[in-house]
Motif scaffolding. Structure first.
Motif, PDB file in Angstrom:
ATOM      1  N   SER A  17       0.841  -1.204   0.000  1.00  0.00           N
ATOM      2  CA  SER A  17       0.000   0.000   0.000  1.00  0.00           C
ATOM      3  C   SER A  17       0.873   1.250   0.000  1.00  0.00           C
ATOM      4  O   SER A  17       2.022   1.228   0.460  1.00  0.00           O
ATOM      5  CB  SER A  17      -0.899   0.031   1.238  1.00  0.00           C
ATOM      6  OG  SER A  17      -1.788  -1.059   1.249  1.00  0.00           O
ATOM      7  N   ARG A  19       0.171   5.801   0.294  1.00  0.00           N
ATOM      8  CA  ARG A  19      -0.771   6.909   0.357  1.00  0.00           C
ATOM      9  C   ARG A  19      -0.110   8.147  -0.245  1.00  0.00           C
ATOM     10  O   ARG A  19       0.937   8.598   0.233  1.00  0.00           O
ATOM     11  CB  ARG A  19      -1.216   7.212   1.782  1.00  0.00           C
ATOM     12  CG  ARG A  19      -2.337   8.252   1.809  1.00  0.00           C
ATOM     13  CD  ARG A  19      -2.879   8.505   3.186  1.00  0.00           C
ATOM     14  NE  ARG A  19      -2.065   9.448   3.942  1.00  0.00           N
ATOM     15  CZ  ARG A  19      -2.519  10.195   4.932  1.00  0.00           C
ATOM     16  NH1 ARG A  19      -3.802  10.124   5.280  1.00  0.00           N
ATOM     17  NH2 ARG A  19      -1.716  10.998   5.592  1.00  0.00           N
ATOM     18  N   TYR A  81      -5.930  13.223  -0.631  1.00  0.00           N
ATOM     19  CA  TYR A  81      -5.159  11.994  -0.452  1.00  0.00           C
ATOM     20  C   TYR A  81      -5.638  10.925  -1.428  1.00  0.00           C
ATOM     21  O   TYR A  81      -6.803  10.923  -1.844  1.00  0.00           O
ATOM     22  CB  TYR A  81      -5.334  11.470   0.972  1.00  0.00           C
ATOM     23  CG  TYR A  81      -4.976  12.467   2.045  1.00  0.00           C
ATOM     24  CD1 TYR A  81      -5.974  13.220   2.656  1.00  0.00           C
ATOM     25  CD2 TYR A  81      -3.657  12.659   2.432  1.00  0.00           C
ATOM     26  CE1 TYR A  81      -5.664  14.141   3.645  1.00  0.00           C
ATOM     27  CE2 TYR A  81      -3.334  13.578   3.423  1.00  0.00           C
ATOM     28  CZ  TYR A  81      -4.340  14.316   4.022  1.00  0.00           C
ATOM     29  OH  TYR A  81      -4.037  15.234   5.001  1.00  0.00           O
ATOM     30  N   GLN A  83      -5.333   6.878  -1.126  1.00  0.00           N
ATOM     31  CA  GLN A  83      -4.891   5.652  -0.468  1.00  0.00           C
ATOM     32  C   GLN A  83      -4.944   4.529  -1.488  1.00  0.00           C
ATOM     33  O   GLN A  83      -6.007   4.243  -2.037  1.00  0.00           O
ATOM     34  CB  GLN A  83      -5.796   5.338   0.722  1.00  0.00           C
ATOM     35  CG  GLN A  83      -5.441   4.042   1.431  1.00  0.00           C
ATOM     36  CD  GLN A  83      -4.094   4.096   2.119  1.00  0.00           C
ATOM     37  OE1 GLN A  83      -3.754   5.083   2.767  1.00  0.00           O
ATOM     38  NE2 GLN A  83      -3.309   3.037   1.977  1.00  0.00           N
ATOM     39  N   ASN A  85      -4.261   0.602  -2.124  1.00  0.00           N
ATOM     40  CA  ASN A  85      -4.048  -0.716  -1.531  1.00  0.00           C
ATOM     41  C   ASN A  85      -3.963  -1.772  -2.624  1.00  0.00           C
ATOM     42  O   ASN A  85      -4.391  -1.552  -3.752  1.00  0.00           O
ATOM     43  CB  ASN A  85      -5.184  -1.049  -0.576  1.00  0.00           C
ATOM     44  CG  ASN A  85      -5.279  -0.082   0.585  1.00  0.00           C
ATOM     45  OD1 ASN A  85      -4.277   0.484   1.037  1.00  0.00           O
ATOM     46  ND2 ASN A  85      -6.493   0.116   1.081  1.00  0.00           N
TER      47      ASN A  85
END
Length: 124
Positions: A17, A19, A81, A83, A85
């Protein structure tokens, strides 16, 4: 003018992951602007990744990242942001933060402001 500065890119392995962050500033920037992310892989055209309305109440994703990426924003910090994953090698690209002079977001709109980009590399 509006300045968008991305951070958080890097080299990761598949299924990891990351960010990404994008800080917006400038005399003419408004917290009511929609924001988003595009990306461009080597030898490929730039493509839409995700976008978010000024309130954060509406979000949009490319089919290729839906369920894996989440876009959010903190208007108090003028920051958006991404994120990411379950990263895949095909997510390798330069990621660009974008903004437009409207509250409304979406892949069909043009975005007037672009950051310099941050490299994301996903190895197998």
């Amino acid at each position: 003018q509006v300045q968008l500065v991305e951070s958080g890119g890097g080299l990761v392995q598949a299924e990891d992951s990351l960010r990404l962050s994008c800080a917006a500033s400038g005399r003419t920037f408004s917290r009511s602007y929609a924001m988003g992310w595009f990306r461009q892989a080597p030898g490929k055209e730039r493509e839409f990744v995700a976008a978010i309305s000024w309130s954060g109440g509406s979000t949009y994703y490319a089919d290729s990242v839906k369920g894996r990426f989440t876009i959010s924003r903190d208007n108090a910090k003028n920051t958006v942001y991404l994120q990411m994953n379950s990263l895949k090698p095909e997510d390798t690209a330069v990621y660009y933060c974008v903004s437009r002079r409207s509250e409304v977001a979406g892949p069909q709109y043009e975005y007037e402001y672009w950051g310099q980009g941050t490299q994301v590399t996903v190895s197998k």
